[in-house]
Design an enzyme around this catalytic site. Sequence first.
Site, PDB file in Angstrom:
ATOM      1  N   PRO A   2       0.747  -1.219   0.000  1.00 51.46           N
ATOM      2  CA  PRO A   2       0.000   0.000   0.000  1.00 51.46           C
ATOM      3  C   PRO A   2       0.790   1.289   0.000  1.00 51.46           C
ATOM      4  CG  PRO A   2       0.097  -0.826   2.183  1.00 51.46           C
ATOM      5  CD  PRO A   2       0.938  -1.687   1.343  1.00 51.46           C
ATOM      6  N   GLU A   3       0.598   2.032  -1.027  1.00 47.31           N
ATOM      7  CA  GLU A   3       0.608   3.476  -0.896  1.00 47.31           C
ATOM      8  C   GLU A   3      -0.872   3.810  -0.986  1.00 47.31           C
ATOM      9  OE1 GLU A   3       2.916   6.299  -1.424  1.00 47.31           O
ATOM     10  OE2 GLU A   3       4.845   5.293  -1.513  1.00 47.31           O
TER      11      GLU A   3
END
Length: 271
Positions: A2-3
Amino acid sequence: MPELPEVETTVRGIKSIESSVIEKIDIFNPNLRWPVPNDLPNFLSGKKILSVHRRAKYIIIKCSNAYLVIHLGMTGKLVFAKPSDTLKKHDHIQITFINNEQVIRYNDPRRFGSVHLVKDNLDDFKLLADLGIEPLVFEFDGNYLFTKARKRNVAIKTFIMNHHIVVGVGNIYASEALFLSGIRPSVSACKVTRRKMEILAKNIKHVLSVAIEKGGSTISDFMNTKGEQGYFQIGHQVYNREDQPCNKCGAKIKKTIIGQRSSFFCSTCQR
DNA sequence: AACAAGACCTGTAAGC
DNA sequence: TGCTTACAGGTCTTGT
């Protein structure tokens, strides 16, 4: 995984579970960053999902009696599967729905992610309570950054990655936004001019928005191929490009460590 | 209050 | 080939 764009893509990918009813939740391994509460399956089984949202990098699943809050950490993924599919290594949680042949599985090799059950007011939930502004809202702008940066001596990169300031700017897009803004990542936040902060705020919005669009284009892949089409498909200007030529000026991209995180920049284009 | 460093954990790639 | 080491998308906690 995740960004912020990947979290947003994940949220959009699982929107289809809205109005579904949870049949059961299986916890195969509760040892995530924090232990998954053991009353979670009992508490949520038979309950309806009212909505799926994102706040910062948290996925917020509103159920009829509580919130299911999920953070993907470094390597977490939510993927659809059939109940008959064999479990993969690091599948830790499975959510089964009534009248739905697809289950959702939470997979996370490093287990830096977390799953929470919030029974009370969401705003009082400790991990959400002190978060800064969302980067994509109108109110996030150069003036906001400039004002918050008064007397802040940390590197500008560390500053924009601080989610008490602004949420959702991860290590990749921090480097990218600073490159586009011509700001060297190591510069003290308080030394960045108001004008530069305006450019920076715009570029943070830009890199995140573009990545969300690209992520969005892979939603069907996300459903079918179990994710993974994320930002490594998108060309970066500086991230992970040490010693490669800058796309603007041709100079070699440099790598340095700032705030214990690797950071990439062009020493010619970024001052 | 602000900041730096440590902690959590596994997989992968590079180096020897 | 195998062992060792460095490093990876995050962020809370601890110590100065």
